[in-house]
Design a protein around this motif. Sequence first.
Motif, PDB file in Angstrom:
ATOM      1  N   VAL A   1       0.794  -1.088  -0.034  1.00 53.46           N
ATOM      2  CA  VAL A   1       0.048  -0.055  -0.013  1.00 53.46           C
ATOM      3  C   VAL A   1       1.017   1.369  -0.079  1.00 53.46           C
ATOM      4  O   VAL A   1       1.707   1.504   1.009  1.00 53.46           O
ATOM      5  N   ILE A   2       0.654   2.095  -1.131  1.00 52.14           N
ATOM      6  CA  ILE A   2       1.725   3.129  -1.028  1.00 52.14           C
ATOM      7  C   ILE A   2       0.717   4.360  -1.422  1.00 52.14           C
ATOM      8  O   ILE A   2      -0.214   4.374  -2.126  1.00 52.14           O
ATOM      9  N   HIS A   3       0.928   5.444  -0.451  1.00 51.74           N
ATOM     10  CA  HIS A   3      -0.006   6.442  -0.477  1.00 51.74           C
ATOM     11  C   HIS A   3       0.761   7.770  -1.320  1.00 51.74           C
ATOM     12  O   HIS A   3       1.984   7.897  -0.922  1.00 51.74           O
ATOM     13  N   PRO A   4       0.096   7.870  -2.411  1.00 46.52           N
ATOM     14  CA  PRO A   4       0.496   9.041  -3.353  1.00 46.52           C
ATOM     15  C   PRO A   4       1.242  10.320  -2.792  1.00 46.52           C
ATOM     16  O   PRO A   4       2.109  10.813  -3.227  1.00 46.52           O
ATOM     17  N   GLN A   5       0.635  10.755  -1.633  1.00 46.36           N
ATOM     18  CA  GLN A   5       1.196  11.945  -1.106  1.00 46.36           C
ATOM     19  C   GLN A   5       2.120  11.936  -0.041  1.00 46.36           C
ATOM     20  O   GLN A   5       2.557  12.933   0.422  1.00 46.36           O
ATOM     21  N   GLU A   6       2.278  10.468   0.321  1.00 42.80           N
ATOM     22  CA  GLU A   6       3.294  10.362   1.201  1.00 42.80           C
ATOM     23  C   GLU A   6       4.654  10.226   0.861  1.00 42.80           C
ATOM     24  O   GLU A   6       4.907   9.865  -0.141  1.00 42.80           O
ATOM     25  N   TRP A   7       5.782  10.522   1.810  1.00 44.81           N
ATOM     26  CA  TRP A   7       7.009  10.520   1.482  1.00 44.81           C
ATOM     27  C   TRP A   7       7.604   9.088   2.134  1.00 44.81           C
ATOM     28  O   TRP A   7       7.509   9.134   3.198  1.00 44.81           O
ATOM     29  N   TYR A   8       8.434   8.270   1.387  1.00 40.13           N
ATOM     30  CA  TYR A   8       9.038   7.306   1.774  1.00 40.13           C
ATOM     31  C   TYR A   8      10.631   7.462   1.850  1.00 40.13           C
ATOM     32  O   TYR A   8      11.032   8.157   1.007  1.00 40.13           O
ATOM     33  N   PRO A   9      11.301   6.498   2.769  1.00 42.62           N
ATOM     34  CA  PRO A   9      12.584   6.699   2.659  1.00 42.62           C
ATOM     35  C   PRO A   9      13.203   6.034   1.282  1.00 42.62           C
ATOM     36  O   PRO A   9      12.780   5.026   0.810  1.00 42.62           O
TER      37      PRO A   9
END
Length: 123
Positions: A40-48
């Motif tokens: 699950v990847i949220h489009p507006q979140e930043w990931y390491p």
Amino acid sequence: MRTLTCDPKAEIIGQTMLSFIDNVQSDDIQPYLVKHDLTVIHPQEWYPLQRYLNLLNDMAAGTNLSESLVAIGMAITRTIIVPPELENASLGDMLMGWDALYQFQHRNADVGYVKIEKLSDTH
């Protein structure tokens, strides 16, 4: 085999990472997404960014890497966030602005750059 690494502070926007989920090779990529807890990847979140690179490192050790990377690359054209100055750009302008596109997807650290050089009107 080369292992991809980055500054621990570097991040990538989820919108770009959606290309790992929504592509024609998604069934082959799914086990890697599960392993790295990226189903699950949220489009507006930043990931390491390192998490993303770890996924790529694992994929590089597996099979069908070329096919998966082509599928991801094709999907990125649908998921990448485009800076306002490139929203209605021609293909040539888009290619010349590739570094701006790359930088726009990352934050918090130096993630390198893409150097583009136009050799002539036909190259």
